[in-house]
Design a protein around this motif. Sequence first.
Motif, short mmCIF file in Angstrom:
data_model
loop_
_atom_site.label_atom_id
_atom_site.label_comp_id
_atom_site.label_asym_id
_atom_site.label_seq_id
_atom_site.Cartn_x
_atom_site.Cartn_y
_atom_site.Cartn_z
N ARG A 403 0.84 -1.22 0.00
CA ARG A 403 0.00 0.00 0.00
C ARG A 403 0.87 1.26 0.00
NH1 ARG A 403 -3.59 -1.80 4.99
NH2 ARG A 403 -4.55 -3.66 4.09
N LEU A 404 2.02 1.17 0.65
CA LEU A 404 2.92 2.32 0.74
C LEU A 404 3.86 2.43 -0.47
CD1 LEU A 404 3.86 1.90 4.51
CD2 LEU A 404 2.54 3.81 3.55
N GLY A 405 3.78 1.46 -1.36
CA GLY A 405 4.65 1.48 -2.54
C GLY A 405 6.08 1.10 -2.25
N VAL A 406 6.30 0.32 -1.19
CA VAL A 406 7.66 -0.09 -0.81
C VAL A 406 7.96 -1.46 -1.42
CG1 VAL A 406 9.19 -0.67 1.12
CG2 VAL A 406 7.52 1.19 1.36
N LYS A 407 9.03 -1.53 -2.19
CA LYS A 407 9.46 -2.80 -2.77
C LYS A 407 10.24 -3.59 -1.71
CE LYS A 407 9.74 -1.03 -7.50
NZ LYS A 407 10.61 -0.82 -8.67
N TYR A 408 10.17 -4.90 -1.81
CA TYR A 408 10.87 -5.73 -0.84
C TYR A 408 11.35 -7.02 -1.53
CZ TYR A 408 6.16 -7.76 -0.82
OH TYR A 408 4.97 -8.29 -1.20
N HIS A 409 12.30 -7.67 -0.87
CA HIS A 409 12.81 -8.96 -1.32
C HIS A 409 12.42 -10.00 -0.28
CE1 HIS A 409 15.44 -6.90 -4.27
NE2 HIS A 409 15.57 -6.00 -3.31
N LEU A 410 12.05 -11.18 -0.73
CA LEU A 410 11.68 -12.27 0.18
C LEU A 410 12.83 -13.25 0.32
CD1 LEU A 410 8.02 -12.98 -1.01
CD2 LEU A 410 8.75 -11.63 0.96
N ALA A 411 13.12 -13.64 1.55
CA ALA A 411 14.17 -14.61 1.81
C ALA A 411 13.57 -15.79 2.57
CB ALA A 411 15.29 -13.98 2.64
N SER A 412 13.96 -16.99 2.22
CA SER A 412 13.42 -18.18 2.86
C SER A 412 14.21 -18.57 4.11
CB SER A 412 13.41 -19.36 1.88
OG SER A 412 14.74 -19.63 1.44
N SER A 413 15.38 -17.96 4.30
CA SER A 413 16.25 -18.30 5.42
C SER A 413 17.17 -17.12 5.72
CB SER A 413 17.10 -19.52 5.09
OG SER A 413 17.99 -19.21 4.02
N MET A 414 17.90 -17.19 6.84
CA MET A 414 18.86 -16.14 7.15
C MET A 414 20.01 -16.16 6.15
SD MET A 414 19.45 -13.53 8.97
CE MET A 414 18.38 -13.68 10.41
N VAL A 415 20.39 -17.35 5.69
CA VAL A 415 21.46 -17.46 4.69
C VAL A 415 21.09 -16.63 3.46
CG1 VAL A 415 22.69 -19.03 3.13
CG2 VAL A 415 22.20 -19.73 5.49
N GLU A 416 19.86 -16.81 3.00
CA GLU A 416 19.42 -16.08 1.81
C GLU A 416 19.28 -14.59 2.10
OE1 GLU A 416 15.90 -16.19 -1.62
OE2 GLU A 416 15.80 -17.57 0.09
N ALA A 417 18.78 -14.25 3.28
CA ALA A 417 18.60 -12.83 3.63
C ALA A 417 19.93 -12.09 3.62
CB ALA A 417 17.92 -12.72 5.00
N VAL A 418 20.95 -12.68 4.25
CA VAL A 418 22.26 -12.03 4.30
C VAL A 418 22.90 -11.99 2.92
CG1 VAL A 418 24.58 -12.18 5.29
CG2 VAL A 418 22.59 -12.60 6.74
N HIS A 419 22.68 -13.03 2.12
CA HIS A 419 23.21 -13.05 0.75
C HIS A 419 22.57 -11.91 -0.07
CE1 HIS A 419 24.74 -14.59 -3.04
NE2 HIS A 419 23.51 -14.61 -3.54
N LEU A 420 21.26 -11.73 0.06
CA LEU A 420 20.58 -10.64 -0.64
C LEU A 420 21.11 -9.28 -0.19
CD1 LEU A 420 16.89 -11.94 -0.59
CD2 LEU A 420 18.23 -11.44 -2.65
N ALA A 421 21.35 -9.15 1.10
CA ALA A 421 21.89 -7.88 1.62
C ALA A 421 23.26 -7.60 1.03
CB ALA A 421 21.97 -7.94 3.15
N LYS A 422 24.08 -8.62 0.92
CA LYS A 422 25.42 -8.45 0.36
C LYS A 422 25.36 -8.01 -1.10
CE LYS A 422 29.86 -10.77 -0.31
NZ LYS A 422 30.60 -12.06 -0.23
N ILE A 423 24.43 -8.58 -1.85
CA ILE A 423 24.28 -8.23 -3.27
C ILE A 423 23.93 -6.76 -3.44
CG2 ILE A 423 22.80 -8.58 -5.30
CD1 ILE A 423 22.64 -11.53 -4.53
#
Length: 461
Positions: A403-423
């Motif tokens: 609703r606020l127009g904020v894009k986000y990325h979905l991560a299935s685990s902390m491994v994926e979340a930290v990998h996305l952050a690094k990218i």
Amino acid sequence: MVIHTDMFRGKKVLIFGLGLHGGGVSSARYFAKHGATVRVTDLRPRLLLLSSIRRIKKGSVSYVLGRHRTRDIDWADVLVKNPGVSWSSPYMEYARRKKIRIITDIGLFVEHVRAPVIGVTGTKGKSTTSALLAAFLRTRWRQLMLAGNALYSPLERIDTLSSKMPVVLELSSWQLEDAAYTRWSPHVAIVTNIYPDHLNRHKSMSEYIAAKELIVRFQNRGDIFIANKENPYVKLIAKKTRATLIWFSKKPFKTGDGVFLRNGMIVSRTGDSEREIIHSKYLRLKGRHNLEDALAAIAGALVYDIPKTAIHNVIKRFIGLPGRLETVRHLNGITYVNDTTSTTPQAAMEALRTIHGPIQLIAGGLDKKLPLGKFCSEIKLRSRVVILLPGSGTVRMKKFLLRLGVKYHLASSMVEAVHLAKIHAEPGDTVLLSPGCASFGVFLHEFDRGDQFVREVAKFA
């Protein structure tokens, strides 16, 4: 010694909930040590509980894991309820129908301890306040005990406590409910703040506040209540207390005793007398909320006449606790911060407001049925990249963010979340783990979530 050692000898004691934070472990060891036949039951399977089981002497207890059975309740003379188990659980109702004695570790402790107890509660900041206050008091009593909540059960040292040395107990709303049957409140009660929390367990905000209010309900005129003057819920509780009231506030106040901030200086006032304690610039803790925690702890220290010099020395070296705005690494111009204990939207908002510069936020998790709108608006205002962990709370967050127009990325685990952050990370960014939600489902608990974040960040070359 404060409990007669034969009280439970020969009794059949059922530990109902071993848990992962040590409370069930301490209880099992305590009752086994004092001659009880101990059985432990927990809904989690043995594999998830291995870290707790390994801390209990082999052969001293028996286990029923992965389930609860009514026949174990029938077997018991005494049932020791873990704080994570609700009093309204059908198993507790069954035990009451069967007239099985139900106790709790915190209830047993406060019934029998003779040492003066300082109890600390609040939605946010109770761990930091308790630890800092204990550090102040240990300048006088080196062996002072700090226990409760996610630390360890106070039963761990109950047999060795002095009646003259105070004890600091960090108390959750669940533990306060567990102690209520004893009609006990601590000699010194501290409430850091109250915000919506645990509404997935408490039926309403008023029920949650009533649980927190138990910390002062049974105080008398000779007791002390240290209260946050800026928090409306705490002020409501303060109106009901019979104890001596000591305020703390980030703003100067004109009436009443307490500790406050004036032009950066922490000031104590008693009656018409004021004295400067220390300038806030010496605090190594980050954030406005941590400033409140420091004021509360200093107020507690002054109750016990801890000298200014000792307060200065502790303040200058106290860096806070793991998982609370904890900077875990600087790498290639990027800062990584572990704030896993921010399990409510309010706490996560404070973290966002504390960090300067672009933020990559890792958030989301299990829903606690708390308002998320303001949190998501703060995310839009302060976060450059948003990465969401799985969970029912995340499902709700996604709707607000869309609703606020904020894009986000979905991560299935902390491994994926930290990998996305690094990218997505750029020099000058802060990668902030501040979930605003509970951890269960994907993680064992909030500290496991933080540990996984720290481990993944440590792998970066």
